[in-house]
Write a protein that holds these residues in place. Structure first.
Motif, PDB file in Angstrom:
ATOM      1  N   GLU A  64       1.230 -40.918   8.943  1.00  0.00           N
ATOM      2  CA  GLU A  64       0.797 -40.826   7.541  1.00  0.00           C
ATOM      3  C   GLU A  64      -0.284 -39.756   7.377  1.00  0.00           C
TER       4      GLU A  64
ATOM      5  N   LYS B 180      16.626 -44.396  18.354  1.00  0.00           N
ATOM      6  CA  LYS B 180      18.049 -44.076  18.485  1.00  0.00           C
ATOM      7  C   LYS B 180      18.476 -43.216  17.312  1.00  0.00           C
TER       8      LYS B 180
ATOM      9  N   LYS C 246      10.506 -42.456  12.271  1.00  0.00           N
ATOM     10  CA  LYS C 246       9.533 -41.405  12.612  1.00  0.00           C
ATOM     11  C   LYS C 246       8.435 -41.950  13.510  1.00  0.00           C
TER      12      LYS C 246
ATOM     13  N   GLN D 222       8.472 -44.625  15.264  1.00  0.00           N
ATOM     14  CA  GLN D 222       9.054 -45.052  16.542  1.00  0.00           C
ATOM     15  C   GLN D 222       9.224 -43.868  17.491  1.00  0.00           C
TER      16      GLN D 222
ATOM     17  N   GLY E 116       9.516 -37.597   5.856  1.00  0.00           N
ATOM     18  CA  GLY E 116      10.543 -38.576   5.517  1.00  0.00           C
ATOM     19  C   GLY E 116       9.955 -39.803   4.852  1.00  0.00           C
TER      20      GLY E 116
ATOM     21  N   PRO F 285      10.587 -55.974  12.407  1.00  0.00           N
ATOM     22  CA  PRO F 285      10.478 -54.727  11.634  1.00  0.00           C
ATOM     23  C   PRO F 285       9.322 -53.830  12.060  1.00  0.00           C
ATOM     24  N   ARG F 286       8.519 -54.271  13.033  1.00  0.00           N
ATOM     25  CA  ARG F 286       7.395 -53.442  13.484  1.00  0.00           C
ATOM     26  C   ARG F 286       7.884 -52.410  14.498  1.00  0.00           C
TER      27      ARG F 286
HETATM   28  N1  LIG Z   1      16.125 -44.504  14.744  1.00  0.00           N
HETATM   29  C1  LIG Z   1      15.581 -45.677  15.118  1.00  0.00           C
HETATM   30  N2  LIG Z   1      15.698 -46.128  16.380  1.00  0.00           N
HETATM   31  C2  LIG Z   1      15.156 -47.278  16.771  1.00  0.00           C
HETATM   32  N3  LIG Z   1      14.450 -48.072  15.949  1.00  0.00           N
HETATM   33  C3  LIG Z   1      14.303 -47.691  14.679  1.00  0.00           C
HETATM   34  C4  LIG Z   1      14.855 -46.485  14.203  1.00  0.00           C
HETATM   35  N4  LIG Z   1      14.561 -46.336  12.912  1.00  0.00           N
HETATM   36  C5  LIG Z   1      13.844 -47.419  12.581  1.00  0.00           C
HETATM   37  N5  LIG Z   1      13.685 -48.251  13.641  1.00  0.00           N
HETATM   38  C6  LIG Z   1      12.957 -49.505  13.651  1.00  0.00           C
HETATM   39  O1  LIG Z   1      12.721 -49.805  12.278  1.00  0.00           O
HETATM   40  C7  LIG Z   1      11.365 -50.115  12.044  1.00  0.00           C
HETATM   41  C8  LIG Z   1      10.743 -49.023  11.155  1.00  0.00           C
HETATM   42  O2  LIG Z   1      10.741 -47.767  11.834  1.00  0.00           O
HETATM   43  P1  LIG Z   1       9.541 -46.738  11.707  1.00  0.00           P
HETATM   44  O3  LIG Z   1       8.305 -47.457  11.317  1.00  0.00           O
HETATM   45  O4  LIG Z   1       9.494 -45.929  12.927  1.00  0.00           O
HETATM   46  O5  LIG Z   1      10.043 -45.858  10.502  1.00  0.00           O
HETATM   47  P2  LIG Z   1       9.306 -44.687   9.749  1.00  0.00           P
HETATM   48  O6  LIG Z   1      10.264 -43.566   9.608  1.00  0.00           O
HETATM   49  O7  LIG Z   1       8.015 -44.391  10.437  1.00  0.00           O
HETATM   50  O8  LIG Z   1       9.057 -45.327   8.348  1.00  0.00           O
HETATM   51  P3  LIG Z   1       7.920 -45.003   7.226  1.00  0.00           P
HETATM   52  O9  LIG Z   1       8.358 -43.748   6.548  1.00  0.00           O
HETATM   53  O10 LIG Z   1       7.992 -46.190   6.331  1.00  0.00           O
HETATM   54  O11 LIG Z   1       6.634 -44.860   7.964  1.00  0.00           O
HETATM   55  C9  LIG Z   1      10.744 -50.277  13.438  1.00  0.00           C
HETATM   56  O12 LIG Z   1      10.912 -51.604  13.850  1.00  0.00           O
HETATM   57  C10 LIG Z   1      11.585 -49.360  14.295  1.00  0.00           C
HETATM   58  O13 LIG Z   1      11.543 -49.783  15.640  1.00  0.00           O
END
Ligand SMILES: Nc1ncnc2c1ncn2[C@@H]1O[C@H](COP(=O)(O)OP(=O)(O)OP(=O)(O)O)[C@@H](O)[C@H]1O
Ligand SMILES: [Mg+2]
Length: 398
Positions: free
Chosen positions: A106, A4, A43, A45, A37, A193-194
């Motif tokens: 990553e 979202k 990202k 997600q 980021g 949080p996953r």
């Molecule tokens: N914009 C979003 N919409 C829906 N869920 C989100 C969003 N942002 C974060 N989340 C939720 O928060 C958690 C962390 O998100 P995610 O791992 O995708 O972040 P990331 O940007 O990949 O973080 P990192 O930089 O630490 O890898 C997950 O449970 C994810 O579903």
């Protein structure tokens, strides 16, 4: 879709364009996407959501610095490559690999040799013993994410260069992170949080590939080609008659003092590759917006090209970082907004000349007086119009 984010990245024809729309535009245009980021803004997600559209024709790879190419091949079911001897044997193995989307999370953690193979996968092949073997049956794309932190200066280091060459659209997802109301919704939904990887099993590969094939069949409007030329050749021009490309490392130090404050010392011209990506992204965005509207809408070609330019150029290494820091507090997107403003003003000033130039092309005769109207960074138009007028002439003779 679980991701979202209602932060607007741009508006086209009055329709808002979001992060997920850019992701769709990349799929449609078959452009590799890299999301920078470090804030957990979703990202991974978003990348997972993109995978969801490709059924089982997709693979997720988590970049680790202790992964070697052998392990990478294992992950993509090519472990037998070790024992394959002839290229026929290798081809038999690689033919079975049918990934349309390769997601690498990553990515900056990967060692250069693994990164190289990953980029090949993004472009639809694997390289074994110096030979390229195609995978993905004609449609393949790469989506990668990662925190770049201190390790990243686009133009100078190895990773920066590799990204610039192989990732067509690089977006700082922290800059366009979700709004508080999005976060509210995300948190209210669940507190796991996953990353959610819920698959509804609907494989949209065919539909995406068909749409992509339609998009690339479209001919590019002439206006977009002129604009792309401006970005490649117009932005190369310096007031003292020099070319930024020829100046190489002397740019921007060699820019004369009165041009120091202008975009002449701020931005390098696009490479041909980046110009192609810009046109592709612009065409894809137009198509996405048409889809949103559900009816044919008039999208301003200049607007669409400029927005595409913004998202292709920001991390492509064309900006003078020192000047971005000094004048725009390090904000690349604000910097490009300023470059876009200048470009829009430039194009407006040239409208009459371009119209006269097109009339000249129609008349099939080169008119020096009209060509001479194009000066400074618009000098490139002389060559284009001469070429087109001659082509028209030749067409007529046939
Ligand atoms: N914009 C979003 N919409 C829906 N869920 C989100 C969003 N942002 C974060 N989340 C939720 O928060 C958690 C962390 O998100 P995610 O791992 O995708 O972040 P990331 O940007 O990949 O973080 P990192 O930089 O630490 O890898 C997950 O449970 C994810 O579903
Ligand atoms: Mg992540």
């Amino acid at each position: 879709m679980i991701y979202k984010n209602s932060t607007e990245l741009m508006q086209l024809a009055g329709y808002p364009v979001y992060m997920s729309d850019i992701a769709d535009a990349c799929l449609l245009g078959r452009l590799n996407l890299f999301m920078i980021g470090d804030t957990g803004s979703g990202k991974t997600q978003l990348a997972r959501d993109m995978m969801d559209k490709f059924g089982d024709k997709t693979v997720y790879i988590l970049g680790r610095n202790d992964m070697d190419t052998r392990e990478l091949f294992q992950q993509i079911n090519l472990e037998k490559l070790k024992t394959a001897k002839t290229s026929a044997e290798i081809k038999e193995l690689t033919d079975k690999i049918n990934y349309h989307l390769v997601v690498v999370d990553e990515l900056p953690n990967c060692v250069p040799s693994v990164r190289g193979q990953l980029f090949n996968l993004f472009d639809g092949f694997v390289e074994v013993n110096g030979k390229a073997y195609p995978i993905g049956r004609g449609y393949s794309i790469g989506v990668a994410a990662g925190n770049l932190g201190q390790k990243f200066t686009e133009s100078s280091n190895d990773l920066g260069r590799a990204l610039k060459d192989r990732m067509h659209v690089i977006i700082d997802s922290d800059y366009f992170s979700p709004k508080p109301s999005d976060t509210l919704e995300i948190l209210a939904e669940n507190t796991n949080p996953r990353v959610n990887f819920q698959s509804d099993g609907l494989d949209q590969s065919e539909e995406i590939i068909n749409k992509h094939n339609e998009l690339v069949k479209q001919s590019t409007p002439f206006e977009k080609l002129v604009l792309a030329n401006y970005l490649v050749h117009g932005l190369d021009y310096c007031n003292n008659g020099m070319s930024k490309r020829k100046l190489k490392d002397q740019w921007p130090a060699a820019i004369t003092s009165h041009a120091k404050g202008s975009d002449e010392a701020l931005v390098l011209p696009l490479s041909t590759r980046a110009a192609k990506s810009t046109i592709r992204l612009s065409q894809a965005l137009d198509s996405i917006v048409q889809g949103k509207a559900g009816k044919p809408v008039d999208i301003n070609l200049l607007e669409s090209m400029m927005q595409a330019y913004k998202f292709v150029a920001a991390y492509s290494g064309v900006l003078n970082d020192a000047s971005v820091d000094a004048n725009y507090s390090g904000d690349k997107y604000k910097t490009l907004d300023a470059v876009i403003q200048t470009t829009q003003a430039q194009v407006q000033q040239q409208e009459d000349n371009i119209r006269a130039g097109l009339e000249m092309v129609k008349s099939r005769k080169v008119n020096q007086k009209i060509l001479d109207r194009f000066t400074g960074r618009w000098t490139f138009m002389r060559d284009i119009l001469t070429y087109l007028a001659q082509q028209e002439g030749a067409k007529n003779e046939n």
